[in-house]
Design an enzyme around this catalytic site. Structure first.
Site, PDB file in Angstrom:
ATOM      1  N   SER A  48      -0.860  -6.669  26.835  1.00  0.00           N
ATOM      2  CA  SER A  48      -1.508  -6.890  28.120  1.00  0.00           C
ATOM      3  C   SER A  48      -1.191  -8.297  28.602  1.00  0.00           C
ATOM      4  CB  SER A  48      -3.023  -6.725  27.958  1.00  0.00           C
ATOM      5  OG  SER A  48      -3.686  -7.051  29.154  1.00  0.00           O
ATOM      6  N   TYR A  72     -11.109  -8.451  23.567  1.00  0.00           N
ATOM      7  CA  TYR A  72      -9.941  -7.726  24.060  1.00  0.00           C
ATOM      8  C   TYR A  72      -8.746  -8.670  24.220  1.00  0.00           C
ATOM      9  CZ  TYR A  72      -6.891  -5.061  27.138  1.00  0.00           C
ATOM     10  OH  TYR A  72      -5.799  -4.432  27.693  1.00  0.00           O
TER      11      TYR A  72
END
Length: 184
Positions: A48, A72
């Site tokens: 990401s 995350y």
């Protein structure tokens, strides 16, 4: 809220880091056996652009207040670093390792309205169709165009720079994950 998987690991760390790490480690011998044939074995880690903040002394948020977004982001940084560690360990094996971003894809995660990722997912811009998000990972896994390329980060089939390519830190993270999973 912080959740712990049945394995005893914080759920985000278990899912985004230890799961891919363990699967890759379990398949390396098989990949090496097949990697010197017509097609090289390829590892593609889906990461990401929303990453960072990994604290190697507290990867599971045991010593600090849990924050789902921070967990995350740290897990996605770790997955990139593990990709670079693999690249450093794989020369001569016939295996290549790369990482890529799919972008904000229209999946169940991308449609979440509540929870720790709400701020990330509410950013402006439409969600990408699944086929668009899958294009670069599938291309990296199968295209002759990238045959032999290893240790790179891609978005929309373009190589982009990565700030986490410190060989010492990446190797230390790989060793740390191996210890967590009793693979040493």
């Amino acid at each position: 809220t912080r959740q712990v998987a049945p394995s005893g690991f914080e759920l985000t760390w278990a899912t985004n880091v230890l799961g891919p790490y363990l699967l890759t480690e379990l398949l390396l011998d098989l990949m090496e056996q097949t990697g010197n044939h017509r097609w090289r074995a390829r590892i593609v880690n889906v990461c990401s652009k929303f990453d960072g903040g990994l604290e190697s002394k507290d990867t599971q948020f045991e010593s600090r207040r849990y924050d789902g977004v921070k967990a995350y982001k740290a897990s996605k940084q770790a997955l990139r670093m593990l990709t670079w560690d693999l690249d450093d360990r794989l020369p001569g094996t016939g295996i290549v390792a790369n990482a890529c971003f799919p972008g904000r894809v229209d999946t169940a995660l991308g449609r979440l309205k509540d929870g720790g990722l709400r701020g990330l997912l509410s950013r402006k811009g439409a969600l990408r169709p699944v086929a668009v998000g899958a294009d670069t990972p599938v291309w990296l896994a199968s295209s002759p165009e990238v045959e032999g390329i290893s240790g790179a980060l891609f978005f929309e089939r373009n190589e982009i720079p990565c700030a986490y390519q410190n060989p010492g830190a990446c190797a230390a993270l790989g060793e740390f994950c191996a210890k967590q999973l009793d693979l040493e």
